[in-house]
Write an enzyme that holds these catalytic residues in place. Structure first.
Site: not given
Length: 251
Positions: A11, A83, A90
């Site tokens: 996250c 999230c 990412c």
């Protein structure tokens, strides 16, 4: 020897959601998994995260927040992003690694422990489902790994067969409430509310927390996996909260 499955929970800050997911996966996954968590940004684990997991009998006091390690990322068999923001920020999950996107809202900006409990319970359901799908859920790691008996379902349905008690559960699914707030929301007497709360508490469905002289109630879903599917389909009661007036608050 079976090779352990490596799971990496991610996250933004690794101070709440991914820490909770890691803790539950370790708790319920046993020796057949290697679990780690991290965030794009490193921040200290939030005290509310530690508190709500302590309620579950899991101590995160010695855990520390971590940033994403690419070696761990590339070695993972399963990557779970908790999230929405991670979709764009990412690293790309390579082909061959199972990639999950859960999109659980960050409860910490609210500063409300009830919201953190709500996120915790949602993550618990997701982790149990994931471990079950991966065939690594350990039956000896607590009653959450077992389905409820017919008797447990019968008692639960009997308890929630009352409209007022079902409404109370629906309201507490959204946030914690005190007696006077429930009196106003259900438009009934305080003795009637107290009687319903007592029955729900005797069944182990309620958690109490004291704020000054007032007692607040929230749902307790610990070791009650048979309750979680019912909560998932129970209609939202958010629209009822506009009935509350400032003068009737217990704070």
């Amino acid at each position: 020897m079976i090779k352990p499955i490596r799971i990496y929970f991610l996250c933004m800050q690794n101070r709440c959601r991914s820490q909770i997911a890691e803790a539950y996966a370790k708790h319920f996954g046993g020796p057949n998994i290697i679990v780690q968590s991290a965030g794009l940004e490193g921040e200290d684990i939030h005290p509310l995260t530690i508190e709500v997991m302590r309620e579950e009998g899991i101590d995160l006091g010695n855990q520390s927040a971590k940033t994403i390690d690419m070696k761990t990322f590339m070695a993972a068999n399963v990557v779970v992003k908790l999230c929405e923001q991670l979709k764009e920020r990412c690293p790309v999950v390579p082909f061959g690694i199972q990639n999950y996107q859960w999109d659980i809202p960050d409860p910490l900006p609210s500063g409300d422990i009830a919201e953190v409990r709500k996120a915790r319970d949602a993550i618990k359901r997701k982790v149990l489902e994931l471990l079950s799908n991966l065939n690594v859920l350990q039956a000896d790691h607590g009653t959450a790994a077992f389905p409820a008996s017919t008797e447990e379902f019968a008692e639960l349905f009997k308890l929630l067969g009352d409209k007022n008690r079902l409404t109370i559960v629906s309201l507490l699914k959204e946030r914690e409430l005190c007696v006077c707030e429930l009196v106003e929301l259900l438009q009934t007497s305080q003795p009637n509310i107290s009687q319903h709360l007592r029955k729900l508490k005797d069944a182990g469905l309620l958690h109490e927390s004291r704020k000054g002289q007032w007692v607040y109630y929230s749902l307790n879903t610990k070791d009650k996996p048979h309750l979680e599917p019912i909560l998932a389909i129970l209609p939202s009661a958010k629209e009822k909260f506009h009935q509350l007036t400032d003068t009737n608050s217990c704070s």
